[in-house]
Design an enzyme around this catalytic site. Structure first.
Site, PDB file in Angstrom:
ATOM      1  N   ASP A 193       0.050   2.325   8.459  1.00 20.79           N
ATOM      2  CA  ASP A 193      -0.508   1.552   9.580  1.00 20.79           C
ATOM      3  C   ASP A 193       0.307   1.560  10.873  1.00 20.79           C
ATOM      4  OD1 ASP A 193      -2.592   0.909   7.975  1.00 20.79           O
ATOM      5  OD2 ASP A 193      -2.057  -1.196   7.680  1.00 20.79           O
ATOM      6  N   GLY A 206       0.843  -1.211   0.000  1.00 23.43           N
ATOM      7  CA  GLY A 206       0.000   0.000   0.000  1.00 23.43           C
ATOM      8  C   GLY A 206       0.867   1.246   0.000  1.00 23.43           C
ATOM      9  N   THR A 226       4.416   2.668   5.523  1.00 19.82           N
ATOM     10  CA  THR A 226       3.019   2.222   5.646  1.00 19.82           C
ATOM     11  C   THR A 226       2.285   3.173   6.583  1.00 19.82           C
ATOM     12  OG1 THR A 226       1.530   0.537   6.551  1.00 19.82           O
ATOM     13  CG2 THR A 226       3.756   0.510   7.406  1.00 19.82           C
ATOM     14  N   ARG A 246      -6.038  -2.660   8.759  1.00 16.38           N
ATOM     15  CA  ARG A 246      -6.658  -3.986   8.685  1.00 16.38           C
ATOM     16  C   ARG A 246      -6.194  -4.873   9.832  1.00 16.38           C
ATOM     17  NH1 ARG A 246      -6.598  -5.656   2.810  1.00 16.38           N
ATOM     18  NH2 ARG A 246      -4.367  -5.404   3.104  1.00 16.38           N
ATOM     19  N   ARG A 282       1.180  -5.272  -5.321  1.00 18.01           N
ATOM     20  CA  ARG A 282       1.386  -6.475  -4.507  1.00 18.01           C
ATOM     21  C   ARG A 282       1.516  -7.596  -5.529  1.00 18.01           C
ATOM     22  NH1 ARG A 282      -2.718  -3.679  -1.010  1.00 18.01           N
ATOM     23  NH2 ARG A 282      -1.606  -3.136   0.875  1.00 18.01           N
ATOM     24  N   ASP A 313       5.132  -4.538   6.214  1.00 20.36           N
ATOM     25  CA  ASP A 313       5.480  -5.893   6.653  1.00 20.36           C
ATOM     26  C   ASP A 313       5.544  -6.924   5.528  1.00 20.36           C
ATOM     27  OD1 ASP A 313       6.226  -6.337   9.162  1.00 20.36           O
ATOM     28  OD2 ASP A 313       4.219  -6.676   9.993  1.00 20.36           O
ATOM     29  N   ASP A 322       2.450  -0.425  11.863  1.00 20.75           N
ATOM     30  CA  ASP A 322       2.335  -1.756  12.472  1.00 20.75           C
ATOM     31  C   ASP A 322       3.599  -2.597  12.327  1.00 20.75           C
ATOM     32  OD1 ASP A 322       2.145  -2.003   9.745  1.00 20.75           O
ATOM     33  OD2 ASP A 322       0.571  -3.516   9.773  1.00 20.75           O
TER      34      ASP A 322
HETATM   35  O1  F6P Z   1      -1.321   0.119   3.532  1.00 19.22           O
HETATM   36  C1  F6P Z   1      -2.043  -0.354   4.557  1.00 19.22           C
HETATM   37  C2  F6P Z   1      -3.494  -0.337   4.224  1.00 19.22           C
HETATM   38  O2  F6P Z   1      -3.917   0.974   3.914  1.00 19.22           O
HETATM   39  C3  F6P Z   1      -4.353  -0.916   5.320  1.00 19.22           C
HETATM   40  O3  F6P Z   1      -4.647  -0.020   6.347  1.00 19.22           O
HETATM   41  C4  F6P Z   1      -5.549  -1.363   4.549  1.00 19.22           C
HETATM   42  O4  F6P Z   1      -6.188  -2.406   5.214  1.00 19.22           O
HETATM   43  C5  F6P Z   1      -4.967  -1.846   3.254  1.00 19.22           C
HETATM   44  O5  F6P Z   1      -3.748  -1.168   3.093  1.00 19.22           O
HETATM   45  C6  F6P Z   1      -5.842  -1.632   2.049  1.00 19.22           C
HETATM   46  O6  F6P Z   1      -5.215  -2.144   0.949  1.00 19.22           O
HETATM   47  P1  F6P Z   1      -5.701  -1.944  -0.554  1.00 19.22           P
HETATM   48  O7  F6P Z   1      -5.171  -0.635  -1.024  1.00 19.22           O
HETATM   49  O8  F6P Z   1      -5.121  -3.082  -1.284  1.00 19.22           O
HETATM   50  O9  F6P Z   1      -7.201  -1.935  -0.528  1.00 19.22           O
END
Ligand code: F6P
Length: 331
Positions: A131, A15, A129, A175, A76, A107, A133
């Protein structure tokens, strides 16, 4: 004529996060300044597999610092996730003479980097990120901007919620970690926060709290709900049914990932990007760059994966105390 010390490639993965551009810029410019050729890889690990790898100049990273997103694009990669993909990526890096790969991501991206290092590629990670995390570091690029974006949005929600004397359930990203929710809980003075790390799905306790807050005179209430708990619409319906208070759900979603990076994100991303090149220059291998105790530092990638991060109990307690109405009782 300066002799080239080696080739460094840089990519963004997973992300996106505001400040990733600042980190790429720092890797490119510090790399050039220290005598390296620096290559930008587009679209994360897929860019290695598809050979979307371009030599970067000082000028290529001009006018990027102040923009959110990542100009290198991100992805990804399902192909890279397989062993065969990593073997192929390592072979391409070796063929192109790329000695070190700087990975800016979260991560999942670091897991990919760790496994790629087994095929003989020197990987250096920079935490990017929203997050927050990642266990080995107190800071991740993008968190500061994202939490400020969410905070401003919640301030706005609180105003309309107040006018209508409603309850607002607002879902913020995260998430698998509730840091944005925890911070917004404190920064926005939320009446309740739901974090996947703490919430036991006991909606009756939440409803009881909302009712007693209303009885104590709260005209409106804001419940910050982490994405990992989710189901905000359903929650809003249940609250309205049980309390009789009109309740609305708002999911902030991806708007939290965009926007011009804050000063903090720009500065930390720049320093971490430069530091990544410095440790490559010192001959260090397979390290993650982080921030601990007020300083940028680096840690062995395997060691970093042994670490665990938990929600700060004291911050959580503070959020709860400050959001629950109570008054002195006359004796
Ligand atoms: O980068 C982290 C994040 O924003 C999370 O908080 C979220 O759950 C996820 O990515 C969403 O991913 P995507 O952009 O693939 O919907």
């Amino acid at each position: 004529m300066i002799e080239c010390k080696g080739k460094i490639a840089v990519l963004t993965s997973g992300g996106d996060a505001p400040g990733m551009n600042a980190a790429v810029r720092a890797v490119v410019r510090t790399g050039i300044a220290k005598g390296y050729e620096v290559y930008g890889v587009r679209r994360g690990y897929n860019g290695i597999l598809n050979r979307e790898i371009k030599l970067m100049t000082f000028q290529d990273v001009s006018e990027k610092l102040q923009h959110g997103g990542t100009f290198l694009f991100t992805a990804r990669s399902s192909e890279f996730a397989k062993d065969e993909g990593k073997r192929k990526a390592a072979a391409i890096c070796k063929e192109l003479g790329i000695d070190s790969l700087v990975v800016i991501g979260g991560d999942g991206s670091f897991t990919g980097a760790k496994n790629l290092s087994k095929y003989g590629i020197n990987v250096i990670g920079i935490p990017g990120t929203i997050d927050l995390d990642i266990a080995y570091t107190d800071y991740t690029i993008g968190f500061d901007t994202a939490v400020n974006t969410a905070m401003e949005a919640i301030d706005r929600l609180r105003e309309t919620s107040n006018s209508h004397e409603r309850c607002s359930v607002v879902e913020v990203m995260g998430r698998s970690a509730g840091y944005i929710a925890l911070w917004c809980g404190i920064a926005n003075g939320a009446e309740a926060i739901l974090l996947q790390e703490k919430y036991n799905n006991d909606i009756s306790a939440l409803i009881g709290q909302i009712k007693s807050n209303r009885e104590a005179g709260m005209t409106h209430q804001v419940i910050v709900n982490a994405e990992g708990v989710g189901h905000s619409e359903e929650l809003a319906k249940k609250i309205e049914e049980a309390t009789g208070i009109e309740t609305r759900a708002t999911v902030l979603g991806h708007l939290q990932r965009g926007g011009s990076p804050s000063a903090r994100d720009r500065v930390y991303a720049s320093v971490m990007g430069a530091y990544a090149v410095d440790i490559i220059d010192q001959g260090k291998k397979n390290r993650l760059v982080g921030y601990k105790g007020g300083k940028v530092y680096d840690v062995d990638i395997e060691e970093a994966f042994q670490m665990e991060k938990t929600i700060d109990d004291y911050q959580y307690e503070v959020a709860n105390i400050l959001g629950t109405r109570c008054e002195y009782k006359e004796i």
